[in-house]
Write a protein that holds these residues in place. Sequence first.
Motif, PDB file in Angstrom:
ATOM      1  N   ASP A  27       5.563  -1.390  45.716  1.00  0.00           N
ATOM      2  CA  ASP A  27       6.903  -0.858  45.446  1.00  0.00           C
ATOM      3  C   ASP A  27       7.895  -1.322  46.502  1.00  0.00           C
ATOM      4  OD1 ASP A  27       5.880   0.454  43.251  1.00  0.00           O
ATOM      5  OD2 ASP A  27       5.599   2.347  44.313  1.00  0.00           O
ATOM      6  N   GLU A  28       7.473  -1.295  47.757  1.00  0.00           N
ATOM      7  CA  GLU A  28       8.371  -1.710  48.831  1.00  0.00           C
ATOM      8  C   GLU A  28       8.731  -3.191  48.699  1.00  0.00           C
ATOM      9  OE1 GLU A  28       7.577  -0.607  52.791  1.00  0.00           O
ATOM     10  OE2 GLU A  28       6.989   1.464  52.311  1.00  0.00           O
ATOM     11  N   ALA A  29       7.756  -4.003  48.313  1.00  0.00           N
ATOM     12  CA  ALA A  29       8.021  -5.440  48.153  1.00  0.00           C
ATOM     13  C   ALA A  29       9.117  -5.661  47.116  1.00  0.00           C
ATOM     14  CB  ALA A  29       6.739  -6.163  47.751  1.00  0.00           C
ATOM     15  N   GLU A  30       9.049  -4.942  46.005  1.00  0.00           N
ATOM     16  CA  GLU A  30      10.068  -5.117  44.963  1.00  0.00           C
ATOM     17  C   GLU A  30      11.446  -4.688  45.447  1.00  0.00           C
ATOM     18  OE1 GLU A  30       9.662  -6.725  42.166  1.00  0.00           O
ATOM     19  OE2 GLU A  30       7.596  -7.069  42.786  1.00  0.00           O
ATOM     20  N   LEU A  31      11.505  -3.606  46.193  1.00  0.00           N
ATOM     21  CA  LEU A  31      12.794  -3.138  46.714  1.00  0.00           C
ATOM     22  C   LEU A  31      13.371  -4.124  47.724  1.00  0.00           C
ATOM     23  CD1 LEU A  31      11.944   0.643  47.161  1.00  0.00           C
ATOM     24  CD2 LEU A  31      13.621  -0.324  45.564  1.00  0.00           C
ATOM     25  N   LEU A  32      12.534  -4.670  48.570  1.00  0.00           N
ATOM     26  CA  LEU A  32      13.004  -5.631  49.574  1.00  0.00           C
ATOM     27  C   LEU A  32      13.468  -6.923  48.912  1.00  0.00           C
ATOM     28  CD1 LEU A  32      10.249  -5.010  52.259  1.00  0.00           C
ATOM     29  CD2 LEU A  32      12.682  -4.447  52.482  1.00  0.00           C
ATOM     30  N   ILE A  33      12.744  -7.366  47.904  1.00  0.00           N
ATOM     31  CA  ILE A  33      13.150  -8.579  47.183  1.00  0.00           C
ATOM     32  C   ILE A  33      14.490  -8.360  46.493  1.00  0.00           C
ATOM     33  CG2 ILE A  33      12.591 -10.034  45.189  1.00  0.00           C
ATOM     34  CD1 ILE A  33       9.611  -9.644  45.990  1.00  0.00           C
ATOM     35  N   ALA A  34      14.647  -7.192  45.873  1.00  0.00           N
ATOM     36  CA  ALA A  34      15.901  -6.896  45.184  1.00  0.00           C
ATOM     37  C   ALA A  34      17.086  -6.819  46.142  1.00  0.00           C
ATOM     38  CB  ALA A  34      15.774  -5.579  44.413  1.00  0.00           C
ATOM     39  N   ALA A  35      16.813  -6.441  47.397  1.00  0.00           N
ATOM     40  CA  ALA A  35      17.898  -6.298  48.378  1.00  0.00           C
ATOM     41  C   ALA A  35      18.284  -7.616  49.023  1.00  0.00           C
ATOM     42  CB  ALA A  35      17.477  -5.311  49.462  1.00  0.00           C
ATOM     43  N   ALA A  36      17.472  -8.649  48.846  1.00  0.00           N
ATOM     44  CA  ALA A  36      17.713  -9.931  49.513  1.00  0.00           C
ATOM     45  C   ALA A  36      18.409 -10.916  48.581  1.00  0.00           C
ATOM     46  CB  ALA A  36      16.392 -10.522  49.992  1.00  0.00           C
ATOM     47  N   ASP A  37      19.300 -11.730  49.149  1.00  0.00           N
ATOM     48  CA  ASP A  37      19.979 -12.751  48.354  1.00  0.00           C
ATOM     49  C   ASP A  37      19.549 -14.160  48.732  1.00  0.00           C
ATOM     50  OD1 ASP A  37      21.151 -13.004  50.827  1.00  0.00           O
ATOM     51  OD2 ASP A  37      23.168 -12.407  50.183  1.00  0.00           O
ATOM     52  N   SER A  38      18.580 -14.242  49.636  1.00  0.00           N
ATOM     53  CA  SER A  38      18.081 -15.558  50.049  1.00  0.00           C
ATOM     54  C   SER A  38      16.728 -15.370  50.718  1.00  0.00           C
ATOM     55  CB  SER A  38      19.048 -16.232  51.028  1.00  0.00           C
ATOM     56  OG  SER A  38      19.028 -15.562  52.283  1.00  0.00           O
ATOM     57  N   PRO A  39      15.931 -16.431  50.829  1.00  0.00           N
ATOM     58  CA  PRO A  39      14.653 -16.328  51.535  1.00  0.00           C
ATOM     59  C   PRO A  39      14.821 -15.884  52.982  1.00  0.00           C
ATOM     60  CG  PRO A  39      14.701 -18.323  50.214  1.00  0.00           C
ATOM     61  CD  PRO A  39      16.095 -17.761  50.173  1.00  0.00           C
ATOM     62  N   ASP A  40      15.867 -16.352  53.647  1.00  0.00           N
ATOM     63  CA  ASP A  40      16.082 -15.963  55.043  1.00  0.00           C
ATOM     64  C   ASP A  40      16.370 -14.462  55.161  1.00  0.00           C
ATOM     65  OD1 ASP A  40      15.665 -18.540  55.902  1.00  0.00           O
ATOM     66  OD2 ASP A  40      17.801 -19.031  56.101  1.00  0.00           O
ATOM     67  N   THR A  41      17.191 -13.964  54.237  1.00  0.00           N
ATOM     68  CA  THR A  41      17.487 -12.535  54.259  1.00  0.00           C
ATOM     69  C   THR A  41      16.235 -11.716  54.012  1.00  0.00           C
ATOM     70  OG1 THR A  41      19.738 -12.931  53.447  1.00  0.00           O
ATOM     71  CG2 THR A  41      18.866 -10.695  53.222  1.00  0.00           C
ATOM     72  N   LEU A  42      15.418 -12.157  53.062  1.00  0.00           N
ATOM     73  CA  LEU A  42      14.184 -11.452  52.773  1.00  0.00           C
ATOM     74  C   LEU A  42      13.260 -11.441  53.993  1.00  0.00           C
ATOM     75  CD1 LEU A  42      12.338  -9.968  50.819  1.00  0.00           C
ATOM     76  CD2 LEU A  42      11.508 -12.201  50.017  1.00  0.00           C
ATOM     77  N   THR A  43      13.174 -12.560  54.656  1.00  0.00           N
ATOM     78  CA  THR A  43      12.333 -12.634  55.857  1.00  0.00           C
ATOM     79  C   THR A  43      12.806 -11.643  56.911  1.00  0.00           C
ATOM     80  OG1 THR A  43      11.777 -14.957  55.489  1.00  0.00           O
ATOM     81  CG2 THR A  43      11.555 -14.127  57.727  1.00  0.00           C
ATOM     82  N   THR A  44      14.119 -11.552  57.088  1.00  0.00           N
ATOM     83  CA  THR A  44      14.677 -10.618  58.062  1.00  0.00           C
ATOM     84  C   THR A  44      14.351  -9.175  57.691  1.00  0.00           C
ATOM     85  OG1 THR A  44      16.499 -12.122  58.618  1.00  0.00           O
ATOM     86  CG2 THR A  44      16.802  -9.787  59.135  1.00  0.00           C
ATOM     87  N   LEU A  45      14.516  -8.844  56.411  1.00  0.00           N
ATOM     88  CA  LEU A  45      14.236  -7.486  55.954  1.00  0.00           C
ATOM     89  C   LEU A  45      12.762  -7.133  56.131  1.00  0.00           C
ATOM     90  CD1 LEU A  45      16.354  -7.342  52.655  1.00  0.00           C
ATOM     91  CD2 LEU A  45      16.960  -6.398  54.884  1.00  0.00           C
ATOM     92  N   VAL A  46      11.906  -8.056  55.757  1.00  0.00           N
ATOM     93  CA  VAL A  46      10.471  -7.803  55.868  1.00  0.00           C
ATOM     94  C   VAL A  46      10.063  -7.685  57.332  1.00  0.00           C
ATOM     95  CG1 VAL A  46       8.171  -8.726  55.415  1.00  0.00           C
ATOM     96  CG2 VAL A  46       9.958  -8.894  53.665  1.00  0.00           C
TER      97      VAL A  46
END
Length: 281
Positions: A27-46
């Motif tokens: 569930d957390e993975a889906e929320l983090l992916i939805a919140a990111a607009d780029s791979p770099d942003t996703l990496t930062t969030l994760v």
Amino acid sequence: MPSSPFHPDRPALVQRLRAAGCVYAEDEAELLIAAADSPDTLTTLVDRRVGGLPLEHVLGWAEFCGLRVAVDPGVFVPRGRTALLVETAAAVCGPAPAVVDLCCGSGATTVALAARLAPRWLAAVDVDPAAVACARRNLAGRDVAVLQGDLYDPLPVARRGRLDLVVANAPYVPTEAVALMPAEARLHEAPVALDGGADGLAVLRRVAAGAVDWLAPGGHLVVEVSDGQADALCAAMTALGLVPTVVREDEWDATGVLARRPRGSRTGPAVRGVAGRGSGN
């Protein structure tokens, strides 16, 4: 949920989150992916989540009673079990009540109360400036006073003895148990939102004592507490002249106490000048 413009490696992301101790990794993975607009942003969030930051602080919001509520860094994250306070309040309140939400934190409970109760007057109070700022943002555009101060102290004197409902998610973790809390809470939420004193009931006793003074006859106080503390809190409320009832909801693992100020009871002394705090638990 909006689709992501890129295609992350979901299994690898879930595995990394699970390895970091995230129980609901999928569930957390889906929320983090939805919140990111780029791979770099996703990496930062994760990275922030794996580093121990609460998911709600990473995302900037939490879901509470079906509503999305902003949660700023350092502010207490609303727990799902606190919905019991909202449901209990809705069950006992008459039309257009006068309501105050003490220890309001992000204002999540206040937002939910505004939606459920349609109060004629509603205020939220917290001692933590960061929580007050967050609550004001969540309650912007609503006719709600968000006040900074210790419990009842900042309320308008004209409301004394005229409130229909006081709701409080005050801290109730015993001081020695704070160190045993999950790091997400212990390290990233304000200590004033967690520490309830030696037995965890120091602030709740003050909330109850003040309710005798601020509630109208027939008015109600609704607070959250742990199951093991409920009897002691009820005894303290009874000694004050309130009529308490323990409420529980197993689905949410939630326990609260509903207390009524009897009609015909005299207003008690105001509780002032005692060190305390006003964030939620």
